[in-house]
Design an enzyme around this catalytic site. Structure first.
Site, PDB file in Angstrom:
ATOM      1  N   LYS A 146      20.095  52.297  71.481  1.00  0.00           N
ATOM      2  CA  LYS A 146      21.377  51.824  71.993  1.00  0.00           C
ATOM      3  C   LYS A 146      22.207  53.028  72.416  1.00  0.00           C
ATOM      4  O   LYS A 146      22.490  53.916  71.614  1.00  0.00           O
ATOM      5  CB  LYS A 146      22.105  51.028  70.918  1.00  0.00           C
TER       6      LYS A 146
ATOM      7  N   LYS B 274      19.145  49.077  75.030  1.00  0.00           N
ATOM      8  CA  LYS B 274      20.447  48.598  75.484  1.00  0.00           C
ATOM      9  C   LYS B 274      21.295  49.755  75.984  1.00  0.00           C
ATOM     10  O   LYS B 274      21.353  50.778  75.313  1.00  0.00           O
ATOM     11  CB  LYS B 274      21.128  47.943  74.282  1.00  0.00           C
TER      12      LYS B 274
HETATM   13  C1  PBG Z   1      28.666  46.019  68.643  1.00  0.00           C
HETATM   14  C2  PBG Z   1      28.073  45.650  69.941  1.00  0.00           C
HETATM   15  C3  PBG Z   1      28.426  46.057  71.242  1.00  0.00           C
HETATM   16  C4  PBG Z   1      27.639  45.339  72.109  1.00  0.00           C
HETATM   17  C5  PBG Z   1      26.784  44.539  71.345  1.00  0.00           C
HETATM   18  N1  PBG Z   1      27.052  44.761  70.007  1.00  0.00           N
HETATM   19  C6  PBG Z   1      29.520  46.955  71.728  1.00  0.00           C
HETATM   20  C7  PBG Z   1      29.569  48.346  71.362  1.00  0.00           C
HETATM   21  O1  PBG Z   1      28.638  48.928  70.791  1.00  0.00           O
HETATM   22  O2  PBG Z   1      30.625  48.929  71.607  1.00  0.00           O
HETATM   23  C8  PBG Z   1      27.733  45.409  73.612  1.00  0.00           C
HETATM   24  C9  PBG Z   1      27.207  44.233  74.350  1.00  0.00           C
HETATM   25  C10 PBG Z   1      27.671  44.097  75.748  1.00  0.00           C
HETATM   26  O3  PBG Z   1      28.334  44.974  76.335  1.00  0.00           O
HETATM   27  O4  PBG Z   1      27.354  43.051  76.331  1.00  0.00           O
HETATM   28  N2  PBG Z   1      28.255  47.149  68.035  1.00  0.00           N
END
Ligand code: PBG
Length: 330
Positions: free
Chosen positions: A200, A254
């Site tokens: 991520k 992601k």
């Molecule tokens: C929480 C989380 C996030 C997303 C999914 N879980 C945001 C972040 O890490 O700031 C992002 C998903 C999206 O942008 O569709 N940790």
């Protein structure tokens, strides 16, 4: 030597039946996971301005969306709460409340639909903290790894006890998959799956999501001390290897489209179900292009989703899930 090519690749492309016959990749509603935003109240639908076509739904409406997913052939929904501001705190303790919005929604969906649908739940503190970070912070705002992992493990158990089928830690702390796996086994939750948000990235594509869960305005600074540097690819393979070793059942990359190289390397390097999250900023980009007349919405959606499958994904988390499933079922 003949002066013309004996193999004409265009031969197999010349008709629709032939294209159907030689297609290498198939996309179906079964490939899709539908992220849904939960809000308080009853009968509520709140459109999210930065995500045209996406709303926050009260729990009763979440159940209807899950029912819609079943009808469309979507196997799983992913739940994200917009916690009321008065329930957000420095330590995100609301994440551990068995009657929080998340647990209430999990129970409602499972009571109504049982094993007709999977419920995936995000493990991270950002929808619950007053500072918008995914974990516990020190006085400098630095997110603490081990203290955070401990709370996340309790959060994961809380969601599991409410009925979650897939626990999806999105926090990027080191060692949390192993910790959560041990806690699940220790609690007798032998069939609860873990989908690790393994690779991520600290991405600029999460903006609309943060609006949707209400953490955007609260967040000070960024998440670069725990989410990955977009410059790194080999490191993603180390993250995935660690999460698999610690007991993940599936792994995720992601965001999605800007990171298809990571998806392909992961698919080649690891023998485990692999998912990508087509995140909120990607959704917004497609919608903006369609609204500006720069592309055909339906075609853009199906082409991007097919690209994930071609790159080696088992499935995709996408806000277009229901829309795309409808197109695919037509
Ligand atoms: C929480 C989380 C996030 C997303 C999914 N879980 C945001 C972040 O890490 O700031 C992002 C998903 C999206 O942008 O569709 N940790």
């Amino acid at each position: 030597m003949p002066s013309f090519p004996s193999t004409r690749l265009r031969r197999t492309r010349s008709t629709s039946w032939s294209r159907n016959l030689v297609r290498e990749t198939r996309l179906s509603p079964h490939d899709l996971i539908w992220p849904l935003f939960i809000t308080s109240g009853n009968g509520v639908e709140e459109p999210v301005a930065s995500l045209p076509g996406v709303s926050r739904w009260s729990v009763d409406n979440i159940v209807d969306r899950a029912r819609e997913a079943v009808t469309l052939g979507i196997p799983c929904v992913a739940l994200f709460p917009n916690t009321p501001p008065d329930k957000r705190s420095d330590d995100g303790a609301e994440a551990l409340n068995p009657d929080n919005l998340m647990c209430t929604a999990i129970r409602a969906v499972k009571d109504a639909l049982g094993d007709e649908i999977g419920v995936l739940t995000d493990v991270a503190l950002d929808p619950y903290t007053s500072h918008g970070q995914d974990g516990l912070i020190d006085e400098k705002g630095y997110v603490l790894n081990d203290a955070t992992s401990e709370v996340l493990t309790a959060q994961a158990l809380n969601q599991t006890e409410a009925g979650a089928d897939i626990i999806a830690p999105s926090d990027m702390m080191d060692g949390r998959i192993g910790r959560i796996r041990n806690a699940l086994e220790g609690g007798g939750h032998h069939n609860t799956q873990i989908m690790a948000y393994s690779a991520k990235y600290a991405s600029a594509f999460y903006g609309p999501f943060r609006d949707a869960v209400g953490s955007g305005g609260l967040l000070k600074g960024d998440k670069k001390s725990y989410q990955m540097d977009p410059a790194n690819a080999d490191e993603a393979m180390r993250e995935i290897a660690m999460d698999i070793a610690e007991g993940a059942d599936s792994v995720m990359v992601k965001p999605g489209l800007p990171y298809l190289d990571i998806v392909r390397s992961a698919a080649d390097g690891f023998n485990i179900p692999l998912f990508a999250y087509q995140v909120s900023g990607e959704y917004a980009m497609i919608e903006a292009a369609a609204a500006a007349g720069a592309g055909d919405r339906d075609a853009l959606i199906l082409e991007t989703l097919m690209a994930f499958k071609r790159a080696g994904c088992s499935g995709v988390l996408t806000y277009h899930a229901a829309y795309a499933a409808r197109l695919l079922n037509d």
